[in-house]
Motif scaffolding. Structure first.
Motif, short mmCIF file in Angstrom:
data_model
loop_
_atom_site.label_atom_id
_atom_site.label_comp_id
_atom_site.label_asym_id
_atom_site.label_seq_id
_atom_site.Cartn_x
_atom_site.Cartn_y
_atom_site.Cartn_z
N UNK A 1 38.19 38.36 47.67
CA UNK A 1 38.37 38.31 46.07
C UNK A 1 37.46 37.98 45.20
N UNK A 2 36.33 37.61 45.85
CA UNK A 2 35.03 37.13 45.30
C UNK A 2 34.66 37.99 44.28
N UNK A 3 34.71 39.40 44.39
CA UNK A 3 34.01 40.41 43.57
C UNK A 3 35.09 40.60 42.56
N UNK A 4 36.31 40.13 42.51
CA UNK A 4 37.29 40.68 41.56
C UNK A 4 37.02 39.56 40.31
N UNK A 5 36.96 40.53 39.17
CA UNK A 5 37.00 39.67 37.85
C UNK A 5 38.27 38.71 37.66
N UNK A 6 37.86 37.45 37.46
CA UNK A 6 39.13 36.57 37.16
C UNK A 6 40.27 36.90 36.85
N UNK A 7 40.37 37.86 35.95
CA UNK A 7 41.49 38.29 35.13
C UNK A 7 42.56 38.98 36.38
N UNK A 8 41.62 39.97 37.28
CA UNK A 8 42.78 40.43 38.16
C UNK A 8 43.21 39.43 39.38
N UNK A 9 42.41 38.46 39.64
CA UNK A 9 43.04 37.42 40.39
C UNK A 9 44.29 36.42 39.62
N UNK A 10 43.87 36.40 38.46
CA UNK A 10 44.86 35.70 37.57
C UNK A 10 46.26 36.33 37.66
N UNK A 11 46.00 37.78 37.05
CA UNK A 11 47.43 38.42 37.07
C UNK A 11 48.21 38.51 38.34
N UNK A 12 47.33 38.70 39.61
CA UNK A 12 48.05 38.61 40.90
C UNK A 12 48.68 37.30 40.87
N UNK A 13 48.12 36.15 40.54
CA UNK A 13 48.70 34.89 40.76
C UNK A 13 50.05 34.67 39.95
N UNK A 14 49.84 35.60 38.53
CA UNK A 14 51.23 35.82 37.57
C UNK A 14 52.04 36.20 38.35
N UNK A 15 51.88 37.51 38.82
CA UNK A 15 53.00 38.34 39.57
C UNK A 15 53.63 37.40 40.53
N UNK A 16 52.81 36.90 41.58
CA UNK A 16 53.57 35.98 42.70
C UNK A 16 54.25 34.68 42.00
N UNK A 17 53.57 33.96 41.12
CA UNK A 17 54.10 32.82 40.91
C UNK A 17 55.33 32.84 40.00
#
Lengths: 530, 363
Positions: free
Chosen positions: A376-392
């Motif tokens: 996940x380290x090369x992913x822009x923060x926004x992509x990681x954040x949206x993934x966590x929004x989806x699961x969260x």
């Protein structure tokens, strides 16, 4: 006899626990990839057209070119500084060690904006030089600007991991080389540098992946990279599915970079055969070389830290002159410190099993685990954040928009930094030391806490430092996953810059740098580099 | 002046290593923090404070430094506890769509109609009451009542005052900038939402072919590419470019920070057309939000004279309800050309992105 059997049983329990922790962490880290796959399945046809267009391919190649150049550039800055601040009698070594890591805390969009206002076509430098007849500065926009800003802001990755390697390095090898009649230079290139391979590779990996996911610097400097294409997909088309496909490509790219890192780090062992604690390394007397060395360090600090900080001070003073109302910052500062501090501890704890398994276990699963931690380290923060929004929001509602989920977001984003730093140090510890301690009847936990951790301390503190600095400046994850109303110094800077309120942006930005220097100071002052 | 004590509760986390295995257990602990904030309360507001005013969750694509003061005012007069999540409009829209029906949001305040359009298309807005919609010109609200405009901004050209005399040097409309005399002197921000809205308007006014020619003409003039509006305004003042295509209000913030000597000014293109298109920030109520009544109070408050005066006076925007004075340097909205297009229409928006991609403007 009995103790040995007991100990063996303890060891296997210990191992299983570490495996369990490792597996749990790997699952967490795979969440963004799962999310992207789920989204990508809904993708329309138009995105394939974008993905396979000649234009995107061109952008992809440019991205790789930029990542490679910035990594090499960063190594050229970082290795000399690392060596000077650990191994030489450079005056005020600790002072330089602290200052040279701080550029990591400057957000890249702020850095880029500041560089343009100084070195841009009509920047301050041009104004100062025009009475001297300088009509035009070398072109900043494009590759050169992106390269300059990203190198100056991300070389501390390599610096930190390399310094940790140098501190842990067995001095006997260098001594042997000197005794055999090789000079200092020759020893450096023949003995020291090869020993630094894991540290260099770990830091280089972090730099390369940072470049892949950067959006701020490249968009200000007009150098379109893959992440910019991805952002356009979100920003202009509001197309999450198309963006997901592009993000998956970024994951593939990061795996490619990882392969290169594994080649670079090599397969050799990096521990001495018998030495437990490290003896005092030889300190090289610089002699006349101290002047060019000081010049080098101060030039780097001037460009990467003093220049941005100076302009920020100028903005601040200008804001004060017109009696601008400055919003209170102490709550943001408190939030920044708390979230960065907690994240550093949390991420470090999670990194220990991953790094330990990847060093001590040779199987495919352990290797897989380490790779996953970088995915996940090369992913822009926004992509990681949206993934966590989806699961969260959908599956973990009680912790959604709390500090807990925010910490998980940081974990996914920044674990590789801690793993990289730790791994390098674990590599330098001979397993025979741990085995020796065990045969003396100590349990595995006792050995781990009283032998492994203290010896690996340079790597651990480097990991803490890297995570702390990067969480301090983190923006998209903090904005999206933070509790409602949660503001940090980084979000305050962003909010003000976004609306061109530069006076208001300067205060939190300077505070960000200032507060970050405190923990870095503590880490560096604790080092044993006498 | 009224002092208001705001309570913040912060959750601290303590991380414990349990007997050697690296299991992490979390224990929440509440720390009370008190902050004193000064809030200006205008006397004209007539809102009755209830015994338990409840709370409200705002997702804002507008930035904190712009809108927090007016939100504080709302909280002070109503007693409602307002919690805000800030981010870029596109990101907030994506977050809302990921959250779906589990979203804690009551209202979404977007910087531009595109973001509102994306959320509307996902079916997440509740229809606003007719009397709320009636306060704002029908051109500045969604066709089916999903959202309503709160404040407006106009597209302008920002010019360098040392090199440009607006009376003689500037063309009447956007088309004039394709002339070769502008080579190397222009700037734009092709990824910016407002710029793209302007291109959408161009397509509707001029048609695809002419718009494409215009884009290519501007690119042929070696236009400088900026990530957004503000660096363009700074570049125009520094003389890096002579002309930038921007929204009107950034200039006023620069002047407020750097003084009247700031070397850039805005120009409203006299020939009209999309060069001075007016766009709005929008608000809509999320249908699954838990605080419907408070959400409506907030929407009403933003359309009240107090809030509208705040936008006119403090953020240099166009108020959208009758009877509120605009900033003295702005051209009245009625004198700007009206273009009948739906800026929240994502299909239109995609057409613009496709066109920009086709000519290579997004590279």
């Amino acid at each position: 006899m009995n103790t040995i059997i007991q100990n063996t049983r303890k060891i296997s329990i210990f191992k299983w626990l570490i495996w369990f922790a490792g597996a749990l962490i790997a699952l967490t880290l795979l969440l963004p990839a799962f999310y992207l796959l789920i989204r990508a399945l809904d993708a329309g046809n138009s995105i394939w057209g974008i993905l396979f267009s000649a234009r995107t391919m061109r952008v992809l190649l440019r991205t790789i070119y930029l990542a490679t150049s910035v990594t090499l550039g960063s190594a050229l800055l970082a290795v000399p500084i690392a060596w000077l601040t650990v191994r030489s009698d450079l005056p005020m070594r600790r002072f330089w060690a602290i200052l040279t890591t701080l550029p990591l805390v400057v957000p890249s969009y702020v850095g880029a904006y500041l560089f343009i206002s100084v070195l841009g076509p009509k920047g301050m430098l041009q104004k100062w030089l025009s009475p001297l007849g300088v009509e035009e500065l070398p072109k900043l926009y494009g590759f050169s600007g992106a390269f300059l800003v990203l190198t100056l802001l991300s070389y501390p990755y390599i610096l930190t991991t390399t310094r940790a390697s140098l501190m842990r390095m067995n001095p006997a090898l260098e001594e042997a080389s000197r005794n055999l009649g090789y000079g200092a230079w020759s020893t450096f290139f023949r003995v020291t540098l090869p020993q630094l391979r894991p540290g260099l590779a770990a830091g280089g990996l972090l730099v390369a992946l940072y470049v892949l996911r950067d959006f701020g610097a490249v968009s200000f400097m007009r150098y379109s990279t893959f992440t910019r294409v991805l952002y356009i997909q979100y920003q202009s088309s509001f197309d999450r599915t198309g963006a997901a496909i592009l993000a998956l490509v970024l994951i593939l790219l990061s795996l490619l970079v990882l392969l290169i890192e594994i080649k670079t780090r090599g397969r050799a062992n990096y521990y001495g055969g018998h030495v437990g604690a490290v003896g005092n390394p030889i300190q090289i007397k610089l002699g006349y070389w101290r002047w060019p060395s000081l010049l080098f360090c101060s030039t780097v600090v001037l460009l990467s830290l003093l220049l941005p900080a100076g302009i920020l001070c100028f903005w601040l003073l200008r804001g004060m002159r017109i009696e601008m109302a400055f919003p209170s910052l102490w709550l943001s500062a408190y939030n920044s410190l708390i979230s960065s501090g907690l994240a550093s501890i949390f991420i470090l704890l999670a990194a220990i099993p991953v790094a330990w398994l990847s060093v001590r276990e040779t199987g495919r699963i352990a290797t897989f685990l380490e790779r996953v931690s970088y995915s996940a380290f090369a992913l822009p923060g926004m992509v990681v954040a949206l993934a966590m929004v989806f699961f969260g929001a959908n599956y973990a509602k009680p912790i959604y928009q709390t500090l807990y989920l925010l910490l998980f977001g940081y974990l996914i984003m920044f674990l590789p930094q801690a793993v990289g730093a730790l791994r390098t140090s674990f590599l330098q510890i001979s397993p025979s030391i741990e085995q020796a301690a065990r045969t003396l009847g100590h349990g595995p936990l006792k050995v781990f806490s009283s032998i492994t951790i203290p010896i690996a301390w340079p790597g651990i503190s480097a990991g803490i430092g890297l995570v702390f600095l990067t969480v301090m400046k983190e923006l998209p994850i903090t904005l999206i996953l933070g509790p409602l109303g949660f503001s940090t110094l980084a979000t305050s800077v962003w909010s003000a810059v976004e609306e061109a309120m530069f006076g208001a942006a300067a205060a939190p930005a300077l505070l960000l740098i200032l507060l970050s220097s405190v923990p870095m100071g503590v880490i560096v002052l604790r080092e044993r580099i006498e | 002046m009224n002092n208001k004590k705001v309570k913040f509760s912060r959750i601290l986390l303590s991380l414990i290593i349990a007997s050697g295995l690296l299991l992490v257990s979390c224990q929440p602990e509440v720390v009370e923090v008190e902050v004193e904030k000064e809030v200006v309360v205008e006397k004209e507001v007539e809102v009755v404070k209830e015994a338990d005013p409840g709370s409200l969750v705002v997702y804002s694509g507008r930035s904190e430094s712009l809108v927090q003061p007016i939100i504080d005012q709302f909280a002070a007069v109503t007693g409602i506890e307002v919690e805000v999540k800030y981010g870029k409009t596109a990101e907030m829209a994506a977050v809302l769509m990921e959250e779906g029906k589990n979203s804690p949001a009551d209202v979404f305040w977007a910087q531009d109609p595109g973001g509102a359009g994306a959320v509307a298309e996902a079916g997440m807005f509740a229809e606003l009451p007719a009397d709320t919609l009636a306060k704002v010109d029908s051109g500045f609200q969604s066709k089916n009542g999903d959202w309503v405009g709160v404040s407006g901004r106009a597209r302008v050209v920002v010019y360098n005052t040392a090199t440009i005399d607006p009376a003689t040097d500037l063309p009447d409309d956007l088309w004039g900038f394709v002339e070769p005399e502008w080579k190397g002197r222009l700037g734009w921000a092709p990824t910016n939402g407002s710029f793209q809205a302007m291109v959408t308007a161009l397509r509707s006014e001029w048609g695809e072919e002419k718009t494409k020619e215009w884009l290519q003409g501007i690119m042929a003039n070696d236009v400088g590419v900026y990530p957004k509006n503000t660096p363009q305004v700074a570049a125009a003042a520094a003389g890096e470019i002579d002309i930038g295509f921007v929204n009107h209000y950034y200039l006023h913030r620069f002047i407020a920070a750097e003084g009247e000597s700031f070397a850039a000014r805005n120009h409203f293109l006299t020939g009209g057309g999309p060069g001075s298109l007016v766009m709005v920030a929008t608000i809509g109520r999320i249908s699954t939000g838990a605080n419907e009544a408070n959400a409506m109070k907030f929407v009403e408050f933003l359309l009240s004279p107090v809030a509208q005066q705040y936008f006119a006076g403090q953020t240099y925007e166009y108020p959208l309800v009758e009877g509120v004075k605009i900033h003295r340097e702005l051209t009245p909205i009625a004198e700007l050309p009206k273009i009948d297009i739906d800026l929240s229409d994502l299909v239109d928006l995609q057409g613009t992105v496709d066109l920009l991609t086709e000519v290579g403007a997004l590279e």
